[in-house]
Design a protein around this motif. Structure first.
Motif, PDB file in Angstrom:
ATOM      1  N   ALA A  82       2.364  -4.433  -0.853  1.00  0.00           N
ATOM      2  CA  ALA A  82       2.046  -4.898   0.503  1.00  0.00           C
ATOM      3  C   ALA A  82       0.697  -4.434   1.049  1.00  0.00           C
ATOM      4  N   PRO A  83      -0.415  -4.809   0.402  1.00  0.00           N
ATOM      5  CA  PRO A  83      -1.732  -4.445   0.950  1.00  0.00           C
ATOM      6  C   PRO A  83      -2.087  -5.301   2.166  1.00  0.00           C
ATOM      7  N   GLU A  84      -2.737  -4.699   3.135  1.00  0.00           N
ATOM      8  CA  GLU A  84      -3.290  -5.415   4.280  1.00  0.00           C
ATOM      9  C   GLU A  84      -4.687  -4.881   4.542  1.00  0.00           C
ATOM     10  N   VAL A  85      -5.582  -5.743   5.034  1.00  0.00           N
ATOM     11  CA  VAL A  85      -6.980  -5.345   5.239  1.00  0.00           C
ATOM     12  C   VAL A  85      -7.441  -5.765   6.627  1.00  0.00           C
ATOM     13  N   ILE A  86      -8.088  -4.832   7.332  1.00  0.00           N
ATOM     14  CA  ILE A  86      -8.719  -5.132   8.613  1.00  0.00           C
ATOM     15  C   ILE A  86     -10.203  -4.803   8.527  1.00  0.00           C
ATOM     16  N   HIS A  87     -10.979  -5.376   9.446  1.00  0.00           N
ATOM     17  CA  HIS A  87     -12.411  -5.082   9.531  1.00  0.00           C
ATOM     18  C   HIS A  87     -12.662  -4.288  10.802  1.00  0.00           C
ATOM     19  N   ARG A  88     -13.304  -3.121  10.667  1.00  0.00           N
ATOM     20  CA  ARG A  88     -13.548  -2.243  11.809  1.00  0.00           C
ATOM     21  C   ARG A  88     -14.680  -1.289  11.441  1.00  0.00           C
ATOM     22  N   ASN A  89     -15.521  -0.977  12.423  1.00  0.00           N
ATOM     23  CA  ASN A  89     -16.615  -0.017  12.194  1.00  0.00           C
ATOM     24  C   ASN A  89     -17.499  -0.428  11.022  1.00  0.00           C
ATOM     25  N   ASN A  90     -17.689  -1.756  10.852  1.00  0.00           N
ATOM     26  CA  ASN A  90     -18.520  -2.294   9.772  1.00  0.00           C
ATOM     27  C   ASN A  90     -17.979  -1.971   8.383  1.00  0.00           C
ATOM     28  N   ARG A  91     -16.685  -1.661   8.303  1.00  0.00           N
ATOM     29  CA  ARG A  91     -16.041  -1.417   7.014  1.00  0.00           C
ATOM     30  C   ARG A  91     -14.717  -2.172   6.959  1.00  0.00           C
ATOM     31  N   TYR A  92     -14.200  -2.302   5.766  1.00  0.00           N
ATOM     32  CA  TYR A  92     -12.908  -2.926   5.554  1.00  0.00           C
ATOM     33  C   TYR A  92     -11.913  -1.835   5.168  1.00  0.00           C
ATOM     34  N   TYR A  93     -10.769  -1.846   5.835  1.00  0.00           N
ATOM     35  CA  TYR A  93      -9.756  -0.823   5.607  1.00  0.00           C
ATOM     36  C   TYR A  93      -8.486  -1.472   5.073  1.00  0.00           C
ATOM     37  N   MET A  94      -8.017  -0.962   3.949  1.00  0.00           N
ATOM     38  CA  MET A  94      -6.796  -1.463   3.320  1.00  0.00           C
ATOM     39  C   MET A  94      -5.679  -0.443   3.494  1.00  0.00           C
ATOM     40  N   THR A  95      -4.561  -0.892   4.059  1.00  0.00           N
ATOM     41  CA  THR A  95      -3.339  -0.089   4.026  1.00  0.00           C
ATOM     42  C   THR A  95      -2.455  -0.621   2.903  1.00  0.00           C
ATOM     43  N   TYR A  96      -1.765   0.280   2.248  1.00  0.00           N
ATOM     44  CA  TYR A  96      -0.845  -0.117   1.183  1.00  0.00           C
ATOM     45  C   TYR A  96       0.148   1.018   0.971  1.00  0.00           C
ATOM     46  N   SER A  97       1.184   0.757   0.198  1.00  0.00           N
ATOM     47  CA  SER A  97       2.112   1.818  -0.177  1.00  0.00           C
ATOM     48  C   SER A  97       2.244   1.864  -1.690  1.00  0.00           C
ATOM     49  N   ALA A  98       2.612   3.046  -2.172  1.00  0.00           N
ATOM     50  CA  ALA A  98       2.858   3.244  -3.601  1.00  0.00           C
ATOM     51  C   ALA A  98       3.765   4.462  -3.745  1.00  0.00           C
ATOM     52  N   ARG A  99       4.258   4.663  -4.952  1.00  0.00           N
ATOM     53  CA  ARG A  99       5.173   5.776  -5.200  1.00  0.00           C
ATOM     54  C   ARG A  99       4.389   6.994  -5.688  1.00  0.00           C
ATOM     55  N   ASN A 100       4.611   8.131  -5.031  1.00  0.00           N
ATOM     56  CA  ASN A 100       3.874   9.332  -5.418  1.00  0.00           C
ATOM     57  C   ASN A 100       4.559  10.056  -6.586  1.00  0.00           C
TER      58      ASN A 100
END
Length: 323
Positions: A82-100
């Protein structure tokens, strides 16, 4: 699927599913200028693919946006979801989850200067509480405040003997690297359509929009591998809630007569005309054998008298207006 561009009418026609990809899930679409970027659960052992389009219909795979074994700190073992990407502060930020490495699911944030990547981890343990957490979604408030909506996963979250997935929210710092304050519980399974009689219950896949003075929190319920996986929503007058679920839920559900099984885990984007809203969601590639093999669909979405309405699911030919 029929895709044909009608130049004289400035529109593109399509039939669901779109894009030609399968073996994906949880599609998230980012619009930046005149291009669309789609990220999805797609390489669950090590990262995420990205696709690009100029019309929401014809998609080109552009390779890997995030690759775990290329990270400076290789913290995870798999289950990249479930990756999601937003644009903020002239950068792209991806949130995602994974198993540690301890076996728990955890939410991380990666950043890039380009929507195609490569994305590099900048904060690998957003949620500090014990348990497993997935489906991080960032919503930016009118004043620029970021909020992280996320799911306490049912794999480790037991309530009254049942495994339950719940949606929570916390404010984030401006750098998108940490959460602030205490988590607030927003939603948990409590409507009849949400499988509340089962040992495992889900409210997951949060996505937030604002229309007028109302915040709309969309979410999915039931198991992702069930034909009953569906979309509902709740409303509030502030991003931190409390949210009240709509009585007309679900607003997007299966229709096996047209081979629509398990529609859910959605995002929302605006069309090429910069006016029309579209819900982006997955369905099971093989409705007779629901599984993690899914495909992408898009349908119109709109607000009517304070209610959120999906014009779908539709498999017949539709048109998208081009600006």
């Amino acid at each position: 699927m029929v895709n044909s561009h009608k130049e004289n009418q400035k529109m593109v026609t399509y039939s669901n599913p779109v894009g030609g990809m399968n073996k994906i899930g949880d599609p998230f679409v980012l619009k930046k200028e005149n291009s669309y970027y789609m990220y999805a659960t797609s390489e669950p052992n090590f990262g995420f693919k990205v696709w690009k389009s100029d019309n929401l219909v014809n998609w080109e795979e552009k390779g890997l946006a995030y690759v775990h074994h290329e990270q400076p700190n290789k913290w995870a073992t798999g289950d990249f979801w479930a990756p999601e990407v937003i644009h903020r502060n002239n950068r792209y930020y991806m949130t995602y989850s994974a198993r540690n490495k301890d076996g728990h699911l955890q939410i991380s944030v990666a950043a890039s200067s380009d929507p195609l990547g490569p994305f590099t981890d900048i904060s690998t343990e957003i949620i500090k509480q014990e348990g497993s957490y997935i489906d991080g979604h960032i919503f930016i408030g009118d004043d620029g405040t970021p909020y992280l909506y996320y799911v306490k996963d049912c794999s480790e979250n037991k309530i009254n003997g049942n495994h339950v997935s719940q949606i929570l929210v916390q404010e984030m710092n401006k750098e998108i690297t940490d959460v602030l304050g205490e988590p607030r519980l927003l939603l948990e399974p409590d409507q009849p359509w949400e499988g509340i009689e089962g040992d495992y219950q889900w409210n997951e896949g949060p996505f937030v929009m604002k229309d007028g003075q109302t915040y709309y929190l969309m979410y999915s319920a039931n198991c992702f591998a069930s034909s009953d996986y569906s979309v509902g929503y709740a409303t509030s007058d502030q991003p931190l809630g409390p949210f009240k679920k709509a009585t007309e839920n679900p607003i997007l559900a299966k229709n096996l007569s047209i081979n629509i099984s398990g529609p859910g885990h959605n995002s929302v984007t605006i069309g090429p005309d910069d006016k029309t809203l579209y819900i982006v969601y997955h369905t099971h590639t093989n409705p007779d054998a629901p599984s993690g093999n899914r495909q992408m669909n898009i349908d119109r979405l709109y607000f009517e008298e304070g209610k959120l309405i999906v014009d779908g699911p539709i498999v017949n030919e539709q048109t998208i207006k081009i600006k």
